[in-house]
Each structure stands twice: as structure tokens, then as C-alpha cells.
Design a protein around this motif. Structure first.
Motif, PDB file in Angstrom:
ATOM      1  N   ILE A 143      24.491  42.200 125.040  1.00 12.88           N
ATOM      2  CA  ILE A 143      24.385  42.661 126.421  1.00 12.88           C
ATOM      3  C   ILE A 143      25.410  43.744 126.759  1.00 12.88           C
ATOM      4  O   ILE A 143      25.092  44.704 127.450  1.00 12.88           O
ATOM      5  CB  ILE A 143      24.439  41.482 127.423  1.00 12.88           C
ATOM      6  CG1 ILE A 143      24.007  41.936 128.815  1.00 12.88           C
ATOM      7  CG2 ILE A 143      25.806  40.847 127.445  1.00 12.88           C
ATOM      8  CD1 ILE A 143      22.565  42.272 128.917  1.00 12.88           C
ATOM      9  N   GLU A 144      26.637  43.617 126.243  1.00 18.65           N
ATOM     10  CA  GLU A 144      27.645  44.638 126.572  1.00 18.65           C
ATOM     11  C   GLU A 144      27.281  46.003 125.997  1.00 18.65           C
ATOM     12  O   GLU A 144      27.533  47.045 126.600  1.00 18.65           O
ATOM     13  CB  GLU A 144      29.060  44.220 126.147  1.00 18.65           C
ATOM     14  CG  GLU A 144      29.237  43.954 124.671  1.00 18.65           C
ATOM     15  CD  GLU A 144      28.937  42.514 124.251  1.00 18.65           C
ATOM     16  OE1 GLU A 144      29.221  42.189 123.088  1.00 18.65           O
ATOM     17  OE2 GLU A 144      28.425  41.719 125.058  1.00 18.65           O
ATOM     18  N   HIS A 145      26.630  46.026 124.828  1.00 16.20           N
ATOM     19  CA  HIS A 145      26.196  47.302 124.250  1.00 16.20           C
ATOM     20  C   HIS A 145      25.015  47.870 125.025  1.00 16.20           C
ATOM     21  O   HIS A 145      24.930  49.081 125.239  1.00 16.20           O
ATOM     22  CB  HIS A 145      25.821  47.142 122.777  1.00 16.20           C
ATOM     23  CG  HIS A 145      26.996  46.931 121.882  1.00 16.20           C
ATOM     24  ND1 HIS A 145      27.932  47.912 121.637  1.00 16.20           N
ATOM     25  CD2 HIS A 145      27.404  45.852 121.186  1.00 16.20           C
ATOM     26  CE1 HIS A 145      28.854  47.449 120.832  1.00 16.20           C
ATOM     27  NE2 HIS A 145      28.560  46.192 120.534  1.00 16.20           N
ATOM     28  N   ASP A 200      24.380  47.376 128.230  1.00 14.17           N
ATOM     29  CA  ASP A 200      24.916  47.888 129.494  1.00 14.17           C
ATOM     30  C   ASP A 200      25.624  49.224 129.291  1.00 14.17           C
ATOM     31  O   ASP A 200      25.491  50.136 130.089  1.00 14.17           O
ATOM     32  CB  ASP A 200      25.874  46.873 130.124  1.00 14.17           C
ATOM     33  CG  ASP A 200      25.151  45.643 130.640  1.00 14.17           C
ATOM     34  OD1 ASP A 200      23.915  45.687 130.798  1.00 14.17           O
ATOM     35  OD2 ASP A 200      25.839  44.628 130.877  1.00 14.17           O
ATOM     36  N   GLN A 201      26.375  49.338 128.203  1.00 12.36           N
ATOM     37  CA  GLN A 201      27.084  50.583 127.894  1.00 12.36           C
ATOM     38  C   GLN A 201      26.086  51.713 127.673  1.00 12.36           C
ATOM     39  O   GLN A 201      26.272  52.831 128.153  1.00 12.36           O
ATOM     40  CB  GLN A 201      27.950  50.383 126.656  1.00 12.36           C
ATOM     41  CG  GLN A 201      28.711  51.611 126.228  1.00 12.36           C
ATOM     42  CD  GLN A 201      29.524  51.359 124.963  1.00 12.36           C
ATOM     43  OE1 GLN A 201      29.419  50.317 124.337  1.00 12.36           O
ATOM     44  NE2 GLN A 201      30.321  52.329 124.590  1.00 12.36           N
ATOM     45  N   ARG A 203      24.643  52.886 130.995  1.00 15.26           N
ATOM     46  CA  ARG A 203      25.613  53.724 131.713  1.00 15.26           C
ATOM     47  C   ARG A 203      25.685  55.123 131.101  1.00 15.26           C
ATOM     48  O   ARG A 203      25.763  56.125 131.817  1.00 15.26           O
ATOM     49  CB  ARG A 203      26.997  53.083 131.710  1.00 15.26           C
ATOM     50  CG  ARG A 203      27.137  51.907 132.648  1.00 15.26           C
ATOM     51  CD  ARG A 203      28.578  51.452 132.782  1.00 15.26           C
ATOM     52  NE  ARG A 203      29.221  51.130 131.524  1.00 15.26           N
ATOM     53  CZ  ARG A 203      29.177  49.943 130.915  1.00 15.26           C
ATOM     54  NH1 ARG A 203      28.499  48.961 131.464  1.00 15.26           N
ATOM     55  NH2 ARG A 203      29.802  49.744 129.774  1.00 15.26           N
TER      56      ARG A 203
END
Length: 154
Positions: free
Chosen positions: A60-62, A64-65, A68
Motif C-alpha cells: 500500500i505504501e508503494h 500511495d507513493q 502521489r
């Protein structure tokens, strides 16, 4: 073929790592990949995890990145295509609405534009937004920043 794929993976990994988006390269590369190459990519790069059901999914963090990063790219293209006066007027408005943490944008615009460019931005601002820049500054900016902003009047 395998060497070319490795080079393509490097380009895609760079794009997915928050180091900027080379949209043309991404479309060119990903548009040619076969399903087995896409699967190989998911197995090679650290952006994916396999859950308890053996389902490969983005971390998920990748994800979201990446979202962005593409928004920044989209924003940059929009700003680049605007008339410079409109761009500055919109950036000024955004900075004023965002508050003190974004006043550096105002300072940068006021310090790097000629008097004609500032006048153009002022006219564009008044055309886009009802009050003048001065009125907005007077109503929103307080404290030490207000004293400083007086010396930057357009």
C-alpha cells in the motif's frame, strides 16, 4: 530479450520509486509487455507482496507513493501549459489559502519576477478571483508575515 527486459525493469522501478515519472517510457515499455513479463516484474521488484492466499498485490505504501508521483506529474504539466501570469496567480492563491507554511511560494514569486510579470500576475489574480491580492493578503496574513508582506506589495 532478457537483457532488454532487465533494462526495462530498471526504468519502471525508477518510475515507481518516487524519483520522477518518465511517462513516455512507461507507456512504451508497459504497453509491450506480455503477461509473463508483468508476472516476472512483480516477482523481481520489492513493490509487491504475496498474502496468505498467494495473491500478489501492491504494498500500500508503494501504491500511495506512485499515486502521489503521478499527481505531481499531472500538476506539473498543467502548470507548464498555463500562461505564466495565470500560473503565478493560481500559485499565489494556493499559497495564501494554505497559510504560513506556503508563504515561501509567495516570496519566491515576488523575488524572481520582473515588475511587468508581477503586474501580469496581479491582473490575472483579479480576473480569476474576485478580491485583489492585496485584499486577500490583508484579510489572511497576520503577525510577522503581515509586516513582511507589506514590503512585497505588487
Amino acid at each position: 530479450m532478457a537483457m532488454r527486459f532487465c533494462g526495462e525493469v530498471d526504468v519502471v522501478v525508477k518510475a515507481f520509486s518516487g524519483l520522477g515519472v518518465d511517462e513516455k517510457s512507461l507507456v512504451s515499455i508497459l504497453g509491450k509487455w506480455h503477461p509473463d513479463q508483468t508476472k516476472s516484474f512483480r516477482n523481481i521488484v520489492p513493490f509487491f507482496i504475496e498474502d496468505e492466499r498467494h495473491f500478489e498485490k501492491w504494498m500500500i505504501e508503494h501504491l500511495d507513493q506512485l499515486k502521489r508521483e503521478f499527481l505531481r506529474f499531472q500538476g506539473a504539466i498543467v502548470l507548464w501549459t498555463m500562461h505564466p501570469y495565470e500560473r503565478d496567480a493560481r500559485l499565489i492563491n494556493e499559497a495564501l489559502m494554505d497559510g504560513p507554511k506556503s508563504y515561501n511560494v509567495l516570496v519566491e514569486i515576488w523575488c524572481t519576477r520582473s515588475s511587468d510579470e508581477l503586474l501580469g500576475a496581479r491582473k490575472a489574480y483579479h480576473s480569476l478571483y474576485e478580491p485583489s491580492i492585496e485584499e486577500v493578503v490583508a484579510s489572511l496574513v497576520t503577525g510577522v508575515e503581515r509586516k513582511v508582506s507589506g514590503s512585497f506589495s505588487i
